[in-house]
Scaffold this active site. Sequence first.
Site, PDB file in Angstrom:
ATOM      1  N   GLU A   1      17.941  47.331  60.520  1.00 19.02           N
ATOM      2  CA  GLU A   1      16.907  47.273  59.473  1.00 19.02           C
ATOM      3  C   GLU A   1      17.406  46.493  58.254  1.00 19.02           C
ATOM      4  OE1 GLU A   1      14.952  51.072  58.752  1.00 19.02           O
ATOM      5  OE2 GLU A   1      14.173  51.068  60.786  1.00 19.02           O
ATOM      6  N   GLU A  36      14.191  51.746  68.008  1.00 18.64           N
ATOM      7  CA  GLU A  36      13.790  53.015  67.378  1.00 18.64           C
ATOM      8  C   GLU A  36      12.287  53.158  67.561  1.00 18.64           C
ATOM      9  OE1 GLU A  36      15.190  53.864  63.389  1.00 18.64           O
ATOM     10  OE2 GLU A  36      17.087  52.819  63.792  1.00 18.64           O
TER      11      GLU A  36
HETATM   12  O1  AHR Z   1      15.773  57.220  62.755  1.00 21.00           O
HETATM   13  C1  AHR Z   1      15.821  57.465  61.393  1.00 21.00           C
HETATM   14  C2  AHR Z   1      15.924  56.202  60.572  1.00 21.00           C
HETATM   15  O2  AHR Z   1      14.760  55.452  60.726  1.00 21.00           O
HETATM   16  C3  AHR Z   1      17.011  55.227  60.953  1.00 21.00           C
HETATM   17  O3  AHR Z   1      18.226  55.557  60.395  1.00 21.00           O
HETATM   18  C4  AHR Z   1      16.505  53.937  60.397  1.00 21.00           C
HETATM   19  O4  AHR Z   1      16.973  52.826  61.117  1.00 21.00           O
HETATM   20  C5  AHR Z   1      14.997  54.091  60.448  1.00 21.00           C
HETATM   21  O5  AHR Z   1      14.402  53.748  59.264  1.00 21.00           O
END
Ligand code: AHR
Length: 520
Positions: free
Chosen positions: A188, A322
């Site tokens: 991110e 994710e």
């Molecule tokens: O999964 C929780 C968080 O969500 C992670 O650390 C981040 O990459 C995303 O914003």
Amino acid sequence: MTTAPTTAPAGAAHGVLQGVVDLDVAGPTISRHLYGHFAEHLGRCIYEGFWVGEDSDLPNTEGIRDDVVAALKAIDIPNLRWPGGCFADEYHWMDGVGPREERPSMVNTHWGDVVEDNSFGTHEFMRLCELLGAQPYVSGNVGSGTVREMSDWVEYLTRSGDAPMSRLRREHGREEPWKVPFWGVGNEAWGCGGNMTAEQYTQLASQFSTYCRDHDGNQLYRIAAGPNRDDYAWTETLMKSVAALGGPVVPKHHTSWQALSFHYYTHATDDWQHKGSATEFGAEQYHSTMVNAWRIDEIVRGHSRVMDAYDPDAAIGLVCDEWGTWWDVEPGTNPGFLFQQNTLRDALVAGLHFDVFHANARRLVMANIAQTVNVLQAMVLTDGPTAVLTPTYHVFAMNARHQDATSHPVQVVAEDARHEDGTGSYRTLTTSVSSRDGSALVSLTNLDLERPATVRLALRGRDWQVSGATLLTAERPQAHNTAEDLSAVAPAPFDGARREGDVLVVELPPHSFATVDLSL
Ligand code: AHR
């Protein structure tokens, strides 16, 4: 998949989906890595969830919980992403190797501001992967780390012989290097990983990736930190930089990074401060959840389209490292720990995602649900000595045979199954089909809260028989498992699937997920 959706007549008794599947026509292989997982130093995921320490009363192997490992092995966990997430970009791996009592601590500023003692580090993670039989996916630190630090980590993990980092690894008790197939180049970067612009990050991705070397036959698949959700411009900037090395298509000698990732989470609302409760929701929030969950379809296709323009042969992979539901934390728990319950609604969201992933398996090579234990849409929730398997876990279990199978696209010829309210509409029925080793697996999800549905799939090209079927549902979509009731939502044998001529007919109850096994 082609669709011809119409709006269901109000009060219609049934959702209907009719489709055609050619079992003798092979679509892309569904990579097992679409069933990947993610474990961050966040809340009770690593500590308690996986790591209890060698002195724990809980059954463990070298400090790692046996019950959680057994549960994840049973769903054929293919890979595990670690150590973050946002945590990855403030993690300095050297702090997590060597004698545990000598490891420095740090503050986990993203997640609860707690002190991290680094007792779970590189060796513990690699041992966890060995116990799971899962391939490691290590996320390196771009946001606050250096090129040298990342390069050294790769050397430490994967190089044999008399190199400085291999010597250090040996001093720490591990003679042979490990194999590390997957490497994340930051996380991110547009947000917690450094608040960069796409242009800034694109340069860094290329620089950091270059120094992540392939040692001793270990081949890294380097995954650049891509966009948030539907930020197609970010994807375009990354893809342009690759194309710039050799023209409008990806050059064969391109070795900087091999894939880019994006993240997409499902919430019930558009308000980040109030994403909705995991268990206390009504029809309205159920509806908005499904509308939002379906956005994964448009987003995967959107990024794929951008990538196709630069890389028509799909040499560069798309990774969704994710995904999952993200609700308000359970009342009374640390807001920084992201602990949430997991209901049948979560399981249906997972069923939908997998159908989308299968349909896009040509470009989409990996996906990692967030997160494995005790955080967000988890597989397992630990309650003291008890490991509670969530409804989502059961979807992974029921779908496991799609891993590495050949997909067979479903041509949808008629569908009346949409649910509509003032805030939007969503398709209530979704399915996917794959085959492997003389059998096929059909997955079906009926997202409709109230209406049962009939799915009729004409299966052509090979002879087949129904050999079994399994159903996951409950009276209410809010149903969930707890230490007191481990199987409020659990798979059960299903008699709603039958053969009528060449047509597989499946009668699905409302809010249900089913799989049908076919012998070929
Ligand atoms: O999964 C929780 C968080 O969500 C992670 O650390 C981040 O990459 C995303 O914003």
